[in-house]
Design a protein around this motif. Structure first.
Motif, PDB file in Angstrom:
ATOM      1  N   ALA A   4       0.861  -1.180   0.000  1.00  0.00           N
ATOM      2  CA  ALA A   4       0.000   0.000   0.000  1.00  0.00           C
ATOM      3  C   ALA A   4       0.896   1.228   0.000  1.00  0.00           C
ATOM      4  N   ALA A   5       0.737   2.090  -0.997  1.00  0.00           N
ATOM      5  CA  ALA A   5       1.541   3.305  -1.123  1.00  0.00           C
ATOM      6  C   ALA A   5       0.650   4.511  -0.855  1.00  0.00           C
ATOM      7  N   ILE A   6       1.118   5.393   0.029  1.00  0.00           N
ATOM      8  CA  ILE A   6       0.344   6.560   0.455  1.00  0.00           C
ATOM      9  C   ILE A   6       1.182   7.806   0.219  1.00  0.00           C
ATOM     10  N   ASP A   7       0.641   8.757  -0.520  1.00  0.00           N
ATOM     11  CA  ASP A   7       1.332  10.009  -0.825  1.00  0.00           C
ATOM     12  C   ASP A   7       0.510  11.159  -0.265  1.00  0.00           C
ATOM     13  N   GLY A  10       0.444  18.162  -0.988  1.00  0.00           N
ATOM     14  CA  GLY A  10       0.086  19.467  -0.466  1.00  0.00           C
ATOM     15  C   GLY A  10      -1.411  19.686  -0.396  1.00  0.00           C
ATOM     16  N   THR A  11      -2.151  19.207  -1.392  1.00  0.00           N
ATOM     17  CA  THR A  11      -3.601  19.409  -1.435  1.00  0.00           C
ATOM     18  C   THR A  11      -4.370  18.126  -1.710  1.00  0.00           C
ATOM     19  N   THR A  12      -3.685  17.048  -2.047  1.00  0.00           N
ATOM     20  CA  THR A  12      -4.380  15.812  -2.387  1.00  0.00           C
ATOM     21  C   THR A  12      -3.750  14.622  -1.681  1.00  0.00           C
ATOM     22  N   LEU A  13      -4.551  13.585  -1.537  1.00  0.00           N
ATOM     23  CA  LEU A  13      -4.087  12.293  -1.031  1.00  0.00           C
ATOM     24  C   LEU A  13      -4.074  11.326  -2.202  1.00  0.00           C
ATOM     25  N   LYS A  14      -2.897  10.783  -2.496  1.00  0.00           N
ATOM     26  CA  LYS A  14      -2.782   9.800  -3.567  1.00  0.00           C
ATOM     27  C   LYS A  14      -2.507   8.437  -2.945  1.00  0.00           C
ATOM     28  N   LEU A  15      -3.228   7.453  -3.401  1.00  0.00           N
ATOM     29  CA  LEU A  15      -3.083   6.094  -2.894  1.00  0.00           C
ATOM     30  C   LEU A  15      -2.783   5.154  -4.044  1.00  0.00           C
ATOM     31  N   VAL A  24      -0.940  -1.362  -9.691  1.00  0.00           N
ATOM     32  CA  VAL A  24      -2.153  -1.965 -10.249  1.00  0.00           C
ATOM     33  C   VAL A  24      -3.407  -1.170  -9.939  1.00  0.00           C
ATOM     34  N   ALA A  25      -3.328  -0.221  -8.998  1.00  0.00           N
ATOM     35  CA  ALA A  25      -4.497   0.591  -8.664  1.00  0.00           C
ATOM     36  C   ALA A  25      -4.026   1.929  -8.132  1.00  0.00           C
ATOM     37  N   ALA A  43      -9.683   5.382   3.463  1.00  0.00           N
ATOM     38  CA  ALA A  43      -9.474   5.412   2.015  1.00  0.00           C
ATOM     39  C   ALA A  43      -8.577   4.269   1.558  1.00  0.00           C
ATOM     40  N   VAL A  44      -7.550   3.957   2.336  1.00  0.00           N
ATOM     41  CA  VAL A  44      -6.652   2.855   1.977  1.00  0.00           C
ATOM     42  C   VAL A  44      -7.404   1.537   2.003  1.00  0.00           C
ATOM     43  N   ARG A  45      -8.217   1.317   3.030  1.00  0.00           N
ATOM     44  CA  ARG A  45      -8.980   0.066   3.118  1.00  0.00           C
ATOM     45  C   ARG A  45      -9.945  -0.065   1.941  1.00  0.00           C
ATOM     46  N   ALA A  46     -10.547   1.049   1.560  1.00  0.00           N
ATOM     47  CA  ALA A  46     -11.471   1.012   0.423  1.00  0.00           C
ATOM     48  C   ALA A  46     -10.717   0.638  -0.849  1.00  0.00           C
ATOM     49  N   GLN A  47      -9.520   1.168  -1.006  1.00  0.00           N
ATOM     50  CA  GLN A  47      -8.742   0.850  -2.194  1.00  0.00           C
ATOM     51  C   GLN A  47      -8.324  -0.615  -2.199  1.00  0.00           C
TER      52      GLN A  47
END
Length: 310
Positions: A4-7, A10-15, A24-25, A43-47
């Motif tokens: 699981a990659a979490i970024d 500054g204004t957004t959360l990228k997963l 892959v997602a 959000a990570v669990r949903a992904q």
């Protein structure tokens, strides 16, 4: 291996979900100023859709401690996360200790691992966006320094000794002249009076970014702003090249969707200013800059052992 990659941008959360080195997602969500880590976990669990993970990587826009577990400082951002042990948080939420890394360093690893700089061992990166981010690698190893600050603060190199004070504490930083936040402040102070096309964009969206300056460079005010940006960006890159002697320079960020305009001009200026005997490294832009950080922080996370050590 599933990571699981979490970024935390500054204004957004990228997963992202990376399986055996392949992204892959991917999901991108807006981040409210009052966001909480519980929202990230949800959000990570949903992904993941119920799937377990073998590793977790978290990228943050600031200084990371030597253990790679927490955000030490990020001026004006994520004050609530300062000194929070994000690695332990990940263990509680996902059953895995996380590798925490500065986002520019993660982006550099992403491009060296399987991107535009694949296989290179001496590389510097410049990311242009809300601020100016940098990172460096020598001999295949990220430059960190004793206290974790090395290589990532070139956006705060002094380009005007009598300039404005930067939120970082320094005076006349590159960021105070050639970043998105500096651009918006210049408009607010009346230092940049937009031409008709730029004013129309400002009216339509409520704010403007560097790409708007690039795309309206036919107007005198935009052309003057872009000229200043080029000069500052070149100064940052020349400083990086003199300090780290790279074989390749990666220039990234959302503005580089206009790479066909920016990269040739920036290359010309950097190569013209370098020390006479310096190697003139090619300046390149990632083919998929939006995923550089996710791919890089996943690659870093995959190196952790069971005790969370790299």
């Amino acid at each position: 291996m599933r990571t699981a990659a979490i970024d935390l941008g500054g204004t957004t959360l990228k997963l992202g979900v990376v399986e055996d080195g392949v992204l892959v997602a991917r999901t991108e969500l807006p981040l409210a100023p009052s966001f909480h880590l519980d929202q990230v976990a949800t959000a990570v669990r949903a992904q993941l859709g119920g799937a377990s993970v073998d590793a977790v990587g978290i990228a943050v826009p600031g200084i990371v401690d030597a253990a790679g577990s927490r955000l030490v400082a990020a001026h004006g951002k994520y004050a609530g996360l300062h000194q929070v042990n994000l690695s332990e948080w990940s263990l509680d939420e996902f059953g895995r200790l996380a590798r925490v890394e500065n986002d520019a360093r993660a982006a550099l690893v992403g491009e060296v691992t399987d991107g535009i700089a694949a296989g290179a061992r001496d590389v510097v990166l410049l990311t242009l966006g809300t601020g100016i981010g940098t990172a460096s690698m020598i001999g295949g190893r990220l430059v960190r320094g004793r206290h974790g600050h090395a290589g990532i603060l070139n956006g705060h190199v002094t380009v005007a000794y009598d300039g404005r004070r930067c939120p970082c504490g320094n005076i006349g930083c590159a960021e105070t002249f050639a970043s998105t936040w500096a651009l918006r402040q210049a408009v607010g102070r009346g230092e940049l009076v937009p031409g008709a096309d730029l004013a129309e964009r400002l009216h339509a969206h409520g704010s403007i970014g560097i790409r708007d300056i690039v795309e309206t460079r036919h107007e005198p005010a935009s052309a003057a702003a872009l000229e200043r940006f080029y000069g500052v960006w070149a100064a940052v890159l020349v400083t990086q090249c003199h300090a780290f002697d790279p074989e390749v320079v990666v220039v990234t960020g959302g503005v580089m969707r206009s790479a066909d305009v920016i990269l040739p001009e920036l290359s010309r200026r950097v190569h013209d200013r370098l020390w006479s005997s310096s190697f003139r490294p090619p300046l390149v832009t990632p083919t998929d800059p939006a995923t550089s950080v996710l791919r890089g922080v996943a690659a870093l996370a995959s190196t952790l052992d069971n005790e969370g050590h790299p």
